[in-house]
Design a protein around this motif. Structure first.
Motif, short mmCIF file in Angstrom:
data_model
loop_
_atom_site.label_atom_id
_atom_site.label_comp_id
_atom_site.label_asym_id
_atom_site.label_seq_id
_atom_site.Cartn_x
_atom_site.Cartn_y
_atom_site.Cartn_z
N TYR A 92 39.66 96.21 -2.92
CA TYR A 92 38.36 96.33 -3.58
C TYR A 92 38.31 97.63 -4.37
O TYR A 92 38.86 98.66 -3.94
CB TYR A 92 37.24 96.33 -2.53
CG TYR A 92 35.85 96.42 -3.11
CD1 TYR A 92 35.23 95.30 -3.65
CD2 TYR A 92 35.16 97.63 -3.12
CE1 TYR A 92 33.94 95.38 -4.18
CE2 TYR A 92 33.88 97.72 -3.65
CZ TYR A 92 33.28 96.59 -4.18
OH TYR A 92 32.01 96.68 -4.70
N LYS A 94 35.94 100.06 -7.55
CA LYS A 94 34.80 100.25 -8.43
C LYS A 94 35.16 101.30 -9.48
O LYS A 94 35.92 102.23 -9.22
CB LYS A 94 33.56 100.73 -7.65
CG LYS A 94 32.94 99.67 -6.75
CD LYS A 94 32.50 98.43 -7.52
CE LYS A 94 31.39 98.72 -8.50
NZ LYS A 94 30.98 97.50 -9.24
N ASN A 132 18.56 100.19 -6.25
CA ASN A 132 19.07 99.41 -7.38
C ASN A 132 18.54 99.95 -8.71
O ASN A 132 19.25 99.94 -9.72
CB ASN A 132 18.66 97.94 -7.22
CG ASN A 132 19.33 97.30 -6.03
OD1 ASN A 132 20.39 97.74 -5.59
ND2 ASN A 132 18.73 96.25 -5.48
N TYR A 143 28.51 99.17 -15.53
CA TYR A 143 29.16 99.73 -14.36
C TYR A 143 28.38 99.52 -13.07
O TYR A 143 28.81 99.94 -12.00
CB TYR A 143 29.40 101.24 -14.57
CG TYR A 143 30.35 101.52 -15.70
CD1 TYR A 143 31.71 101.29 -15.58
CD2 TYR A 143 29.87 102.02 -16.92
CE1 TYR A 143 32.58 101.54 -16.63
CE2 TYR A 143 30.73 102.27 -17.98
CZ TYR A 143 32.09 102.03 -17.83
OH TYR A 143 32.96 102.28 -18.87
N SER A 144 27.22 98.88 -13.15
CA SER A 144 26.46 98.56 -11.94
C SER A 144 27.11 97.41 -11.20
O SER A 144 27.98 96.71 -11.72
CB SER A 144 25.01 98.21 -12.30
OG SER A 144 24.32 99.34 -12.80
N HIS A 145 26.67 97.22 -9.96
CA HIS A 145 27.22 96.14 -9.14
C HIS A 145 26.18 95.03 -9.00
O HIS A 145 24.99 95.30 -8.80
CB HIS A 145 27.61 96.66 -7.75
CG HIS A 145 28.27 95.63 -6.89
ND1 HIS A 145 29.61 95.34 -6.98
CD2 HIS A 145 27.76 94.80 -5.94
CE1 HIS A 145 29.91 94.39 -6.11
NE2 HIS A 145 28.80 94.05 -5.47
N TYR A 147 25.45 91.09 -7.13
CA TYR A 147 25.83 90.09 -6.13
C TYR A 147 25.00 88.83 -6.39
O TYR A 147 23.77 88.88 -6.36
CB TYR A 147 25.58 90.62 -4.72
CG TYR A 147 25.97 89.64 -3.63
CD1 TYR A 147 27.30 89.52 -3.23
CD2 TYR A 147 25.01 88.84 -3.02
CE1 TYR A 147 27.67 88.62 -2.25
CE2 TYR A 147 25.36 87.95 -2.03
CZ TYR A 147 26.69 87.83 -1.65
OH TYR A 147 27.05 86.94 -0.67
N SER A 152 22.85 95.15 -6.82
CA SER A 152 23.02 95.57 -5.42
C SER A 152 23.79 96.88 -5.39
O SER A 152 25.00 96.90 -5.61
CB SER A 152 23.76 94.50 -4.62
OG SER A 152 24.03 94.96 -3.31
N SER A 153 23.09 97.95 -5.09
CA SER A 153 23.76 99.25 -5.07
C SER A 153 24.73 99.37 -3.89
O SER A 153 25.58 100.27 -3.87
CB SER A 153 22.74 100.39 -5.02
OG SER A 153 22.07 100.43 -3.78
N GLY A 155 27.17 97.67 -3.40
CA GLY A 155 28.51 97.47 -3.92
C GLY A 155 29.13 98.71 -4.50
O GLY A 155 30.34 98.73 -4.79
N LEU A 156 28.34 99.79 -4.70
CA LEU A 156 28.90 101.05 -5.19
C LEU A 156 29.67 101.78 -4.10
O LEU A 156 30.54 102.60 -4.39
CB LEU A 156 27.79 101.95 -5.72
CG LEU A 156 26.93 101.41 -6.86
CD1 LEU A 156 25.92 102.47 -7.28
CD2 LEU A 156 27.78 100.97 -8.04
#
Length: 468
Positions: A92, A94, A132, A143-145, A147, A152-153, A155-156
């Motif tokens: 995984y 980022k 978020n 570049y945000s995540h 779902y 969904s922060s 995922g950072l």
């Protein structure tokens, strides 16, 4: 068999944790060991996707955290246009732009946080919650995540970090590399450096520094009535390379150089000359690899004695017995007065105290400018406690070297939103003489901000008054 597999799995996890994190930028690689960095306690939480108006936040979690920026500096740090890729051991990853790491966005400061011995990449904003909304405002959609199409922060956050990679189009290569560690083609020349160990510099290092626009400079020198132009690197960088500690700043090397030690220069033909750094200004001597636009064998040049102009340089040797350095700022002292008592503490004394701390702080000028970073110093309340117990009616007065005074009530000093310290370090280096070796500042994991007038600088005396 199941028990054996379980034991093996546990051992593998332990080994992975011990192995550290690889930090890399092009050919520059650094294996990060958490024990090499000061850590602090932080608390943060992230927000999950919001299918309805209800908030979907995780629990607040405490980490033992290390500021990421401090780690990145070991491979040269990031610059505008660079991206940072955080990779986990399960694949995984980022990607983050420069501004998210260095820009003090709503996401807060980035850290490598440890929980149950596992390294996490996390952000810690001022309010302790990575929402978020903060993520989208700071990173944009690119570049945000997301779902299932929802922001969904969570995922950072990257769990079990294995690699931190600066992705850049720049050529980033440290000037000095370990012996026999040159990648790619063989160097045209090498110069051996003998200090606390043996290292080398080469033509490849010069070319890399030239491409990166680093310390490779052009100088014009007159000798024997003739002026020539050279492309060169300051010799003090080689002095830095011979140190086991290669992370000092130029100001510290200047003080070391001016302390005096011997350097011996030897050419390929056997010519050798020794000089003491007291006799040669640090800015006056260089290693050149180009003369009037043409490449040459490495040579010592500069505004120096003719006998120090060594052509075909083969080795540089330092007098390691005399090559020692103690920052003179360690002997700078602070006076504490209270209850008719008086004590004097040097920076060396204070840094050895059990209540020495390192944490983030900042002050804001009247024009709105923000100044801050990772401050190191001693807790003010505990320092005062060396003489007297601070009472609710007490007042602390600081006196600066120019006579300016600042007063603090006991209530202000004991506020819950941070810790007041007497700082003498900033981002790992001791504070300079200008604007003063000691400064009062409030610090904490959420980087509390105070008005600049409340951050007393050039402090020489701290006095406790109104004890009755």
């Amino acid at each position: 068999m199941k028990n054996l597999l379980a034991i093996m799995f546990t051992v593998l996890i332990a080994i992975a944790s011990i192995a550290g994190i690889t930090v890399t930028c092009n050919d520059s690689t650094f294996v990060f060991d958490r024990g090499d960095f000061p850590s602090l306690r932080v608390v943060t939480r992230f927000e999950g996707p919001q299918p309805s108006s209800d908030r979907n936040g995780s629990d607040y979690i405490e980490y033992e955290a290390i500021p990421l920026i401090s780690v990145l500096e070991y491979v040269g740090g990031m610059r505008e246009g660079d991206l940072l890729k955080i990779e986990a051991d399960d694949g995984y990853s980022k990607l983050f732009p420069f501004g998210a790491i260095y820009g003090r966005t709503a996401l807060g400061n980035p850290y490598i946080g440890y929980r149950e011995e596992k390294p996490y990449f996390i952000f810690v904003p001022d309010d302790g919650e990575v929402s978020n909304e903060d993520m989208l405002a700071s990173l944009g959609e690119e570049y945000s995540h997301f779902y299932d199409g929802l922001p969904s922060s969570k995922g950072l956050m990257v769990k079990s970090v294995s690699t931190i990679r600066i992705e850049t189009s720049r050529t980033v290569s440290p000037l000095i590399m370990e012996t026999a560690a040159f990648p790619g083609p063989s160097p045209d020349w090498t110069v051996e450096i003998k200090g606390s160990g043996k290292k080398e510099i080469s033509s490849i290092n010069f070319e890399a520094d030239e491409a990166d626009g680093g310390h490779y400079v052009e100088i014009s020198l007159e000798r024997k009535g003739e002026t020539n132009t050279y492309r060169a690197i300051p010799l003090w960088l080689v002095v830095a390379a011979a140190r086991e500690d290669e992370q000092k700043r130029f100001s510290q090397y200047r003080e070391l150089w001016e302390g005096g030690f011997d350097i011996t220069l030897t050419s390929v033909d056997g010519y050798s000359v020794t000089f003491n750094t007291l006799d040669v200004p640090i800015e006056a001597i260089f290693i050149a690899d180009e003369e009037n636009g043409e490449k040459i064998a490495p040579a010592i040049v500069g505004e120096i004695s003719g006998k120090l102009w060594v052509k075909g340089l083969a080795s540089i040797e330092l007098d390691t017995e005399r090559y020692s350095y103690e920052d003179p700022r360690l002997s700078v002292s602070l006076v504490l007065k209270a209850g008719g008592l008086e004590r004097e503490f040097t920076i060396a004394d204070l840094e050895a105290k059990s209540y020495y701390v390192e944490n983030y702080g900042q002050y804001i000028t009247s024009s709105g400018g923000k100044h801050g970073g990772l401050y190191g110093g001693v807790e003010l309340v505990k320092l005062v406690g060396e003489l007297v117990e601070l009472k609710p009616t007490s007042t602390i007065r600081t006196v600066a070297s120019d006579g300016y005074e600042t007063t603090y009530s006991a209530g202000e000093i004991e506020s819950a939103d941070g810790i007041w310290i007497v700082a003498f370090k900033l981002d790992g280096d001791y504070l300079p003489e200008d604007p003063g070796y000691f400064r009062t500042i409030k610090v904490g994991p959420n980087m509390p901000a105070i008005e600049s007038r409340r951050s007393a600088k050039m402090v020489e005396i701290i006095e406790v008054i109104d004890l009755e």
